[in-house]
Scaffold this active site. Structure first.
Site, PDB file in Angstrom:
ATOM      1  N   GLY A  16       0.838  -1.198   0.000  1.00 40.36           N
ATOM      2  CA  GLY A  16       0.000   0.000   0.000  1.00 40.36           C
ATOM      3  C   GLY A  16       0.866   1.238   0.000  1.00 40.36           C
ATOM      4  N   MET A  20      -0.052   7.689   3.007  1.00 37.02           N
ATOM      5  CA  MET A  20       0.371   7.211   4.325  1.00 37.02           C
ATOM      6  C   MET A  20       1.460   6.149   4.208  1.00 37.02           C
ATOM      7  SD  MET A  20      -1.021   8.603   7.060  1.00 37.02           S
ATOM      8  CE  MET A  20      -0.937   7.332   8.313  1.00 37.02           C
ATOM      9  N   VAL A  80      -3.591  -0.210   4.012  1.00 34.18           N
ATOM     10  CA  VAL A  80      -4.682  -0.021   3.054  1.00 34.18           C
ATOM     11  C   VAL A  80      -5.954   0.278   3.840  1.00 34.18           C
ATOM     12  CG1 VAL A  80      -3.622  -1.566   1.366  1.00 34.18           C
ATOM     13  CG2 VAL A  80      -5.261  -2.498   3.024  1.00 34.18           C
ATOM     14  N   ALA A  82      -9.447   0.078   5.834  1.00 28.17           N
ATOM     15  CA  ALA A  82      -9.946  -0.983   6.706  1.00 28.17           C
ATOM     16  C   ALA A  82     -11.012  -1.807   5.999  1.00 28.17           C
ATOM     17  CB  ALA A  82     -10.507  -0.376   7.987  1.00 28.17           C
ATOM     18  N   SER A 134      -1.189   7.044  14.278  1.00 26.49           N
ATOM     19  CA  SER A 134      -1.876   8.335  14.244  1.00 26.49           C
ATOM     20  C   SER A 134      -0.894   9.460  13.945  1.00 26.49           C
ATOM     21  CB  SER A 134      -2.551   8.617  15.593  1.00 26.49           C
ATOM     22  OG  SER A 134      -3.158   9.891  15.587  1.00 26.49           O
ATOM     23  N   LYS A 188      -6.280   2.598  19.362  1.00 25.96           N
ATOM     24  CA  LYS A 188      -6.383   3.571  18.259  1.00 25.96           C
ATOM     25  C   LYS A 188      -7.837   3.980  18.018  1.00 25.96           C
ATOM     26  CE  LYS A 188      -4.966   6.042  14.731  1.00 25.96           C
ATOM     27  NZ  LYS A 188      -6.106   6.245  13.844  1.00 25.96           N
ATOM     28  N   ARG A 451     -39.966   0.079  34.598  1.00 24.74           N
ATOM     29  CA  ARG A 451     -39.703  -1.207  33.953  1.00 24.74           C
ATOM     30  C   ARG A 451     -40.463  -2.335  34.643  1.00 24.74           C
ATOM     31  NH1 ARG A 451     -35.032  -3.369  34.240  1.00 24.74           N
ATOM     32  NH2 ARG A 451     -34.963  -4.346  32.180  1.00 24.74           N
TER      33      ARG A 451
END
Length: 478
Positions: A16, A20, A80, A82, A134, A188, A451
């Site tokens: 990839g 990024m 690549v 997700a 990140s 993350k 309830r």
């Protein structure tokens, strides 16, 4: 030495070569690591070749050549999108890999997918790391925050690469082993959830200044720049100040005014909310931030509603300098609350999923490179250093003192926003969470009674243990 052996000289591979992936390859090359990149798109490979001069970097669009150039046992990073693309790459790689080889998913994968891939690959003798990265394109190029999870011995194989390429704070790399399985991708995911919350809060302060005060872009640039010099110092506040001074090359106007008021999402915020609900951890500021992105997409309906529910736009008429200070302090309070929600989710998930997270280490590696890096993280690190099993940051003496010092500012801003008719749901729900969390009593007893009334779900009592049911129409307790 055979020709095959001479080819096997690259320490690590990258699948990839988008922005990024390519930037991370160049970052690794800058630090002396030999890297071979692979992408099916020839233009991406050519871009890497042009940018990698004087580095031990190679690019190819042929998977056979890619595998042949890696030193065994091989280490391959996947960067690549997700979901299905990750599974597709793994499927393409598997016929060429041997037992003991390592695959590293460095994308924003859903943590449950990471667990599934770990089981699948482990059964084939392939090691697998789920790694959160990140910092965006610039972070990938010059130093991101890296959040790895998976087998500890697999991490040790690539630790020198990660430590060299990660951002540094006071010489310390913003990377550390977080835990087994999907620990890295879960951390993350929560990082991104906090990011959603903070971005929403900042956007609400912008709205208050724009529609509530009538400020122009220059004035807002100056205010965010000023805030960034104080307790609000952080990457998101910093870039916000820059945004308001950026000119649009097409129109000559400020670019911010030419951007559509619709903010979509790629899923990590939604996953954070879903996971929190599964674990029964309240994160209302993050949930609200996800919901507001969804609401922004309904532009046509919002336009229709604005006609139906017309209300004259009111402007703030008080002391603007005082309110500007209050607004900044309110934002700081809400950001503390947002981090508290995210860290509380990590604490519960760590036990539930047996990650054994060191929350001080998590916040330490967030101090540099990542999108939510901020001066506040030093206080958060100190909180977990003082009490590693702290269930909620709002219980930390230092942070609770700061929040108490700012809570009235948050109340004043929320009241003023409601009066002006400027939507600040993130600030409002942050205040609501704070008031509920600090409340010794909540009206949940009524919910229990309701309830039991309509569904015989039973209730608990203050004065006796066990489950009780009442026939509410007859008034008989059983």
């Amino acid at each position: 030495m055979s020709n095959k052996q001479s080819q096997q000289r690259y320490a690590i591979g990258m699948v990839g070569l988008g922005v990024m992936g390519r930037n991370l390859v160049l970052n690794m090359g800058d630090h002396g690591f030999s890297v071979v990149g692979y992408d099916k798109e020839p233009s991406q490979v050519e871009a890497l070749r042009k940018e990698s001069a004087d580095r031990d970097i190679c690019g190819t669009e042929n998977i056979n050549d890619f595998i042949a150039m890696l030193r065994p046992p091989r280490a391959v990073i996947i960067l690549v999108p997700a979901g299905a693309p990750v599974d597709s790459v793994i499927k393409d790689l598997l016929p060429y890999l041997d037992k003991g080889d390592l695959i590293i998913d460095a994308g924003n994968s859903y943590f449950k997918d990471t667990d599934m891939r770990t089981r699948h690959l482990t059964a084939k003798g392939i090691q697998f790391l789920g790694v959160g990265v990140s910092g965006g394109a610039k972070g990938a190029r010059y130093g991101p925050s890296i959040m790895p999870g998976g087998p500890k011995d697999a991490y040790e194989r690539v630790r020198p690469v990660f430590e060299a390429t990660a951002a540094k704070v006071n010489g310390d790399p913003c990377v550390t082993y977080l835990g087994s399985g999907s620990a890295g991708h879960f951390v993350k995911m929560v990082h991104n959830g906090i990011e959603y919350g903070v971005m929403q809060l900042i956007a609400e302060t912008y709205d208050l200044m724009k529609r509530g005060w009538g400020l122009n872009d220059d004035e807002m640039h100056e205010i965010y720049a000023l805030w960034d010099k104080g307790e609000l110092n952080g990457y998101l506040v910093e870039i916000t100040s820059h945004i308001f001074s950026k000119q649009d090359e097409k129109t000559g106007k400020r670019l911010i005014s030419e951007i559509l008021d619709v903010a979509k999402q790629k899923g990590t915020g939604m996953w954070t909310s879903q996971s929190a609900m599964e674990l029964q951890v309240p994160i209302p500021t993050i949930d609200l931030a996800v919901a507001m992105r969804d609401l922004s997409v309904f532009a046509t309906e919002r336009e229709l509603a604005s006609v139906i529910y017309q209300r004259s736009q009111r402007r703030f008429v008080g002391n603007r300098n005082l309110f500007q200070e209050q607004l900044g302090r309110a934002l700081f309070a809400a950001i503390i609350i947002t981090y508290a929600q995210g860290m509380a989710l990590l604490a519960v998930a760590s036990e539930k999923y047996q990650y054994r997270l060191d929350l001080e280490a998590v916040t330490r590696i967030w101090r540099g490179g990542c999108i939510i890096r901020a001066a506040l993280l030093e206080d958060i690190c100190a909180a977990f250093r003082a009490k590693h099993n702290l269930p909620n940051l709002l219980l930390d003496p230092n942070l609770s003192r700061k929040l108490m010092e700012h809570q009235e500012d948050l109340r004043q801003v929320v009241c003023q926003a409601a009066e002006l008719g400027v939507p600040t749901p993130g600030l409002m729900v942050s205040l609501g969470y704070f008031d509920a969390y600090r409340s010794i009593w909540l009206p949940a007893n009524l919910i229990q009674a309701q309830r039991d009334y309509f569904g015989a779900h039973t209730y608990e009592r203050n004065d006796a243990k066990g489950a009780f049911h009442t026939d509410w129409e007859k008034g008989e307790e059983t």
